[in-house]
Design a protein around this motif. Sequence first.
Motif, mmCIF file in Angstrom:
data_model
loop_
_atom_site.group_PDB
_atom_site.id
_atom_site.type_symbol
_atom_site.label_atom_id
_atom_site.label_comp_id
_atom_site.label_asym_id
_atom_site.label_seq_id
_atom_site.Cartn_x
_atom_site.Cartn_y
_atom_site.Cartn_z
ATOM 1 N N SER A 92 0.815 -1.215 0.000
ATOM 2 C CA SER A 92 0.000 0.000 0.000
ATOM 3 C C SER A 92 0.852 1.269 0.000
ATOM 4 O O SER A 92 0.320 2.382 0.159
ATOM 5 N N MET A 93 2.164 1.107 -0.156
ATOM 6 C CA MET A 93 3.072 2.252 -0.207
ATOM 7 C C MET A 93 3.657 2.387 -1.607
ATOM 8 O O MET A 93 3.659 1.446 -2.397
ATOM 9 N N SER A 94 4.155 3.574 -1.915
ATOM 10 C CA SER A 94 4.771 3.827 -3.221
ATOM 11 C C SER A 94 6.192 3.268 -3.239
ATOM 12 O O SER A 94 6.723 2.829 -2.209
ATOM 13 N N GLU A 100 12.390 4.342 1.202
ATOM 14 C CA GLU A 100 12.664 5.128 2.415
ATOM 15 C C GLU A 100 12.590 4.239 3.658
ATOM 16 O O GLU A 100 13.415 4.359 4.575
ATOM 17 N N ALA A 101 11.603 3.351 3.682
ATOM 18 C CA ALA A 101 11.491 2.422 4.821
ATOM 19 C C ALA A 101 12.734 1.545 4.904
ATOM 20 O O ALA A 101 13.265 1.291 5.999
ATOM 21 N N CYS A 102 13.227 1.098 3.750
ATOM 22 C CA CYS A 102 14.439 0.274 3.715
ATOM 23 C C CYS A 102 15.649 1.078 4.181
ATOM 24 O O CYS A 102 16.478 0.573 4.952
ATOM 25 N N LYS A 128 2.882 8.493 -6.709
ATOM 26 C CA LYS A 128 2.034 8.012 -5.617
ATOM 27 C C LYS A 128 1.448 6.633 -5.921
ATOM 28 O O LYS A 128 0.678 6.090 -5.123
ATOM 29 N N LYS A 129 1.823 6.067 -7.075
ATOM 30 C CA LYS A 129 1.295 4.760 -7.441
ATOM 31 C C LYS A 129 1.719 3.721 -6.419
ATOM 32 O O LYS A 129 2.899 3.596 -6.083
ATOM 33 N N LYS A 130 0.776 2.968 -5.924
ATOM 34 C CA LYS A 130 1.070 1.963 -4.901
ATOM 35 C C LYS A 130 1.687 0.722 -5.537
ATOM 36 O O LYS A 130 1.363 0.355 -6.664
ATOM 37 N N VAL A 131 2.565 0.087 -4.782
ATOM 38 C CA VAL A 131 3.291 -1.072 -5.296
ATOM 39 C C VAL A 131 2.339 -2.201 -5.680
ATOM 40 O O VAL A 131 2.603 -2.952 -6.626
ATOM 41 N N LYS A 132 1.208 -2.316 -4.997
ATOM 42 C CA LYS A 132 0.256 -3.382 -5.325
ATOM 43 C C LYS A 132 -0.303 -3.239 -6.742
ATOM 44 O O LYS A 132 -0.826 -4.207 -7.306
#
Length: 305
Positions: A92-94, A100-102, A128-132
């Motif tokens: 649910s994240m771009s 950035e989380a990594c 903003k496209k989500k990875v899913k």
Amino acid sequence: MTDYVVKTMNLSKKYKNNLVVDNLNLNIKRGEIYGFIGENGAGKSTTLRMLTGLSKPTSGKINLFGFDFENKSGNFRKRIGALIESPAFYPSMSAYENLEACRIQKGIPGKKSTDKLLEFVDLPNPSKKKVKNFSMGMKQKLGLAIALMGDPELLILDEPVNGLDPVGIVQMREKLKKLNSNKNMTIIISSHILGELYQLASCFGIIHRGKLIEELTLETLNKKCRRSLNIKTDNVEKAAVILEGKLNTSNFNVLPDKTIALYDYIDNPGKVSSALSRANVTVEQIMPTGQNLEDYFINLIGGLK
């Protein structure tokens, strides 16, 4: 500094009664691009998982950067980047948010590294496209970016071109070559696309039913699979003179059956045929021969079943 980034000694992995990896002895030098080849179920992914600590060996040893894998002072995690099987993302994240989380998880300061990696793998930023909602190819690109976070010395990639279109495959190849040449990054890559692997790797390890059946350099492979134009003419002696005088090559052999094996102009047989014809040498047959990596692999494992 050790010449070998990866060495394994009798590395084995057993699941219940199934020996998946059988006494594997890998020898991978610093700065190499190591093509890891094998059929489905041959033990490639299991081996790569053991090298990254995702799976524990049943027996044998792993040596990384000159240290025994069990030696915590080797600080292996920070020195290795990996993309194995399906990479884990926050769906649910771009792409930017995932990177950035990594970065934060690895304790890497500054956001510039995230921007640079997105640019390197050709993912749009900001987006903003989500990875899913990503295509398989976009997920592979993001997986590579995550593997490269922290500028690893060793990059381990399991089928990194899955889901990429032909242009994406070429782009991936060029990016890996750039990492290798610019950073002297050691890369281990498994792929079923052997023609692509041939254009990328500097050495190869071939695994079959859990056993490493051969390690060889690209130079050795080329010697074993040496390609040539096999030429049959009505006048071998005159043809040899034409090759040397008109085509400026002495890179050929006359075989016992009077066929000329020419190791130049392999991709331009028309030029050879024209030069011989102009000299009134009749070309009875001109045919490229020699194995490619795929042929060599199939023959080595005993042919198609």
